[in-house]
Design a protein around this motif. Structure first.
Motif, PDB file in Angstrom:
ATOM      1  N   LEU A   1      43.624  34.706  31.007  1.00  0.00           N
ATOM      2  CA  LEU A   1      44.653  34.517  32.009  1.00  0.00           C
ATOM      3  C   LEU A   1      44.481  35.824  33.065  1.00  0.00           C
ATOM      4  CD1 LEU A   1      47.828  34.056  29.595  1.00  0.00           C
ATOM      5  CD2 LEU A   1      46.328  32.415  31.092  1.00  0.00           C
ATOM      6  N   VAL A   2      43.630  36.627  32.926  1.00  0.00           N
ATOM      7  CA  VAL A   2      43.220  37.569  34.085  1.00  0.00           C
ATOM      8  C   VAL A   2      42.734  37.108  35.093  1.00  0.00           C
ATOM      9  CG1 VAL A   2      42.168  39.791  34.539  1.00  0.00           C
ATOM     10  CG2 VAL A   2      43.029  39.542  32.454  1.00  0.00           C
ATOM     11  N   ARG A   3      43.331  37.007  36.177  1.00  0.00           N
ATOM     12  CA  ARG A   3      42.507  36.270  37.407  1.00  0.00           C
ATOM     13  C   ARG A   3      41.754  37.127  38.215  1.00  0.00           C
ATOM     14  NH1 ARG A   3      45.116  31.120  38.624  1.00  0.00           N
ATOM     15  NH2 ARG A   3      46.279  30.538  36.795  1.00  0.00           N
ATOM     16  N   GLY A   4      41.900  38.274  37.873  1.00  0.00           N
ATOM     17  CA  GLY A   4      41.005  39.458  38.681  1.00  0.00           C
ATOM     18  C   GLY A   4      41.280  40.725  38.292  1.00  0.00           C
ATOM     19  N   THR A   5      40.296  41.590  38.475  1.00  0.00           N
ATOM     20  CA  THR A   5      40.576  43.099  38.159  1.00  0.00           C
ATOM     21  C   THR A   5      40.074  43.827  39.236  1.00  0.00           C
ATOM     22  OG1 THR A   5      40.349  42.405  35.667  1.00  0.00           O
ATOM     23  CG2 THR A   5      39.870  44.899  36.529  1.00  0.00           C
ATOM     24  N   TRP A   6      40.745  44.921  39.633  1.00  0.00           N
ATOM     25  CA  TRP A   6      40.124  45.846  40.939  1.00  0.00           C
ATOM     26  C   TRP A   6      40.494  47.290  40.520  1.00  0.00           C
ATOM     27  CZ3 TRP A   6      43.572  41.526  40.601  1.00  0.00           C
ATOM     28  CH2 TRP A   6      43.020  40.493  41.259  1.00  0.00           C
ATOM     29  N   ALA A   7      39.534  48.087  41.079  1.00  0.00           N
ATOM     30  CA  ALA A   7      39.747  49.556  41.003  1.00  0.00           C
ATOM     31  C   ALA A   7      40.724  49.939  41.752  1.00  0.00           C
ATOM     32  CB  ALA A   7      38.210  50.058  41.131  1.00  0.00           C
ATOM     33  N   GLY A   8      40.837  49.700  43.109  1.00  0.00           N
ATOM     34  CA  GLY A   8      41.931  50.012  43.823  1.00  0.00           C
ATOM     35  C   GLY A   8      43.099  49.302  43.981  1.00  0.00           C
ATOM     36  N   PRO A   9      44.245  49.813  44.490  1.00  0.00           N
ATOM     37  CA  PRO A   9      45.474  49.035  44.701  1.00  0.00           C
ATOM     38  C   PRO A   9      45.155  48.243  45.788  1.00  0.00           C
ATOM     39  CG  PRO A   9      45.619  51.466  45.206  1.00  0.00           C
ATOM     40  CD  PRO A   9      44.239  51.359  44.632  1.00  0.00           C
ATOM     41  N   GLY A  10      44.588  48.754  47.052  1.00  0.00           N
ATOM     42  CA  GLY A  10      44.561  47.658  48.183  1.00  0.00           C
ATOM     43  C   GLY A  10      43.534  46.474  47.883  1.00  0.00           C
TER      44      GLY A  10
ATOM     45  N   LEU B   1      51.382  50.026  43.448  1.00  0.00           N
ATOM     46  CA  LEU B   1      50.146  50.188  42.477  1.00  0.00           C
ATOM     47  C   LEU B   1      49.453  51.591  42.599  1.00  0.00           C
ATOM     48  CD1 LEU B   1      48.610  46.658  42.993  1.00  0.00           C
ATOM     49  CD2 LEU B   1      49.727  47.510  41.073  1.00  0.00           C
ATOM     50  N   ALA B   2      49.526  52.212  43.641  1.00  0.00           N
ATOM     51  CA  ALA B   2      48.994  53.409  44.092  1.00  0.00           C
ATOM     52  C   ALA B   2      49.837  54.513  43.165  1.00  0.00           C
ATOM     53  CB  ALA B   2      49.056  53.793  45.667  1.00  0.00           C
ATOM     54  N   ALA B   3      50.987  54.286  42.978  1.00  0.00           N
ATOM     55  CA  ALA B   3      51.813  55.211  42.227  1.00  0.00           C
ATOM     56  C   ALA B   3      51.791  54.928  40.648  1.00  0.00           C
ATOM     57  CB  ALA B   3      53.227  55.005  42.601  1.00  0.00           C
ATOM     58  N   GLY B   4      50.826  53.828  40.267  1.00  0.00           N
ATOM     59  CA  GLY B   4      50.818  53.227  38.779  1.00  0.00           C
ATOM     60  C   GLY B   4      51.608  52.662  38.277  1.00  0.00           C
ATOM     61  N   ARG B   5      52.401  51.883  39.137  1.00  0.00           N
ATOM     62  CA  ARG B   5      53.366  50.981  38.794  1.00  0.00           C
ATOM     63  C   ARG B   5      53.011  49.550  38.768  1.00  0.00           C
ATOM     64  NH1 ARG B   5      58.328  53.566  38.399  1.00  0.00           N
ATOM     65  NH2 ARG B   5      58.477  55.517  39.468  1.00  0.00           N
ATOM     66  N   ASP B   6      53.632  48.613  38.176  1.00  0.00           N
ATOM     67  CA  ASP B   6      53.253  47.325  38.190  1.00  0.00           C
ATOM     68  C   ASP B   6      54.151  46.643  38.951  1.00  0.00           C
ATOM     69  OD1 ASP B   6      51.596  47.904  35.790  1.00  0.00           O
ATOM     70  OD2 ASP B   6      53.611  47.423  34.324  1.00  0.00           O
ATOM     71  N   VAL B   7      53.749  45.095  39.464  1.00  0.00           N
ATOM     72  CA  VAL B   7      54.200  44.611  40.590  1.00  0.00           C
ATOM     73  C   VAL B   7      54.233  43.176  39.974  1.00  0.00           C
ATOM     74  CG1 VAL B   7      53.922  43.289  42.738  1.00  0.00           C
ATOM     75  CG2 VAL B   7      53.131  45.642  42.347  1.00  0.00           C
ATOM     76  N   SER B   8      55.547  42.702  40.036  1.00  0.00           N
ATOM     77  CA  SER B   8      55.920  41.324  39.523  1.00  0.00           C
ATOM     78  C   SER B   8      56.597  40.502  40.557  1.00  0.00           C
ATOM     79  CB  SER B   8      56.501  41.425  38.243  1.00  0.00           C
ATOM     80  OG  SER B   8      56.818  40.018  37.621  1.00  0.00           O
TER      81      SER B   8
ATOM     82  N   SER C   1      33.891  50.295  33.676  1.00  0.00           N
ATOM     83  CA  SER C   1      34.575  48.935  33.305  1.00  0.00           C
ATOM     84  C   SER C   1      34.118  47.789  34.297  1.00  0.00           C
ATOM     85  CB  SER C   1      36.020  49.272  33.706  1.00  0.00           C
ATOM     86  OG  SER C   1      36.492  50.016  32.540  1.00  0.00           O
ATOM     87  N   PRO C   2      33.879  46.544  33.724  1.00  0.00           N
ATOM     88  CA  PRO C   2      33.483  45.497  34.642  1.00  0.00           C
ATOM     89  C   PRO C   2      34.586  45.053  35.558  1.00  0.00           C
ATOM     90  CG  PRO C   2      33.666  44.392  32.396  1.00  0.00           C
ATOM     91  CD  PRO C   2      33.980  46.208  32.475  1.00  0.00           C
ATOM     92  N   LEU C   3      34.680  45.052  36.839  1.00  0.00           N
ATOM     93  CA  LEU C   3      35.616  44.785  37.823  1.00  0.00           C
ATOM     94  C   LEU C   3      35.123  43.361  38.272  1.00  0.00           C
ATOM     95  CD1 LEU C   3      36.609  48.080  39.180  1.00  0.00           C
ATOM     96  CD2 LEU C   3      37.459  46.979  37.148  1.00  0.00           C
TER      97      LEU C   3
ATOM     98  N   HIS D   1      43.068  51.035  36.873  1.00  0.00           N
ATOM     99  CA  HIS D   1      42.448  49.620  37.477  1.00  0.00           C
ATOM    100  C   HIS D   1      43.587  49.011  37.406  1.00  0.00           C
ATOM    101  CE1 HIS D   1      41.146  49.240  33.243  1.00  0.00           C
ATOM    102  NE2 HIS D   1      41.451  47.940  33.580  1.00  0.00           N
ATOM    103  N   HIS D   2      43.568  47.623  37.814  1.00  0.00           N
ATOM    104  CA  HIS D   2      44.696  46.622  38.022  1.00  0.00           C
ATOM    105  C   HIS D   2      44.153  45.290  37.695  1.00  0.00           C
ATOM    106  CE1 HIS D   2      46.468  50.123  40.090  1.00  0.00           C
ATOM    107  NE2 HIS D   2      45.073  50.105  40.908  1.00  0.00           N
ATOM    108  N   HIS D   3      44.873  44.528  36.924  1.00  0.00           N
ATOM    109  CA  HIS D   3      44.802  43.123  36.645  1.00  0.00           C
ATOM    110  C   HIS D   3      45.552  42.353  37.316  1.00  0.00           C
ATOM    111  CE1 HIS D   3      41.790  44.452  33.501  1.00  0.00           C
ATOM    112  NE2 HIS D   3      42.907  45.106  32.858  1.00  0.00           N
ATOM    113  N   GLY D   4      45.003  41.370  37.770  1.00  0.00           N
ATOM    114  CA  GLY D   4      45.852  40.085  38.507  1.00  0.00           C
ATOM    115  C   GLY D   4      46.514  38.972  37.573  1.00  0.00           C
TER     116      GLY D   4
END
Length: 167
Positions: free
Chosen positions: A68-77, A116-123, A163-165, A2-5
């Motif tokens: 500090l987590v602004r959101g959590t999502w299961a998918g990269p989209g 994100l789909a490749a498992g990488r982070d974005v900054s 996981s709670p998303l 999953h991904h955290h913003g």
């Protein structure tokens, strides 16, 4: 996975405080080191995990306070869509005119979804008027590819519990 913003905005002078943006060295200063060095190490060791400043390495957002987590999502989209919403929200304040353009922002969102789909982070970072700075990050979690030893800020879920998303 999953991904955290994460989002940080503030004075550019505060963003430039690099000491609180990097984790402390894994080993404390050796015995007999200068008292100033030992004191500085203690300050950084105590301050880094609780500071809201963006870390120099994106994966280290995972050790920051859960608040500090602004959101959590299961998918990269979905995570990339959040990024696009934040870019649109701040676009009028971007110091660079080219970054305000919808086409440019759309390209950043598309690139983020692929990474994100490749498992990488974005900054991403942007200078704003005032002078201020905006930092946006999307961190892949469970595990993080760059730092698999870092744990999820949501904490472990009981076995069999999804996981709670949030969004």
């Amino acid at each position: 996975m999953h991904h955290h913003g994460f989002l940080w905005t503030g004075p550019k002078s505060r963003f430039d405080q690099d000491a609180l943006r990097r984790p402390p060295h894994p080993e404390p200063p050796p015995a007999g080191s200068a008292p100033e060095l030992i004191q500085r190490y203690r300050e950084v060791a105590a301050g880094f995990p609780v500071s809201d400043l963006p870390p120099l390495e994106t994966a280290y957002w995972l050790v920051k306070p859960r608040s500090l987590v602004r959101g959590t999502w299961a998918g990269p989209g979905e995570a990339a869509a959040w990024l696009g919403e934040r870019l649109a929200e701040f676009a009028a304040r971007f110091a660079c005119a080219a970054q305000r353009e919808e086409r440019h922002r759309a390209g950043l969102v598309t690139s983020a979804a692929h990474r994100l789909a490749a498992g990488r982070d974005v900054s991403l970072g942007f200078y704003l008027a005032e002078p201020a700075y905006l930092s946006l990050a999307l961190v892949s979690c469970s595990p993080n590819r760059a730092k698999p030893e870092l744990t999820c800020p949501q904490g472990p879920s009981p076995p069999g519990t999804p996981s709670p998303l949030t969004s």
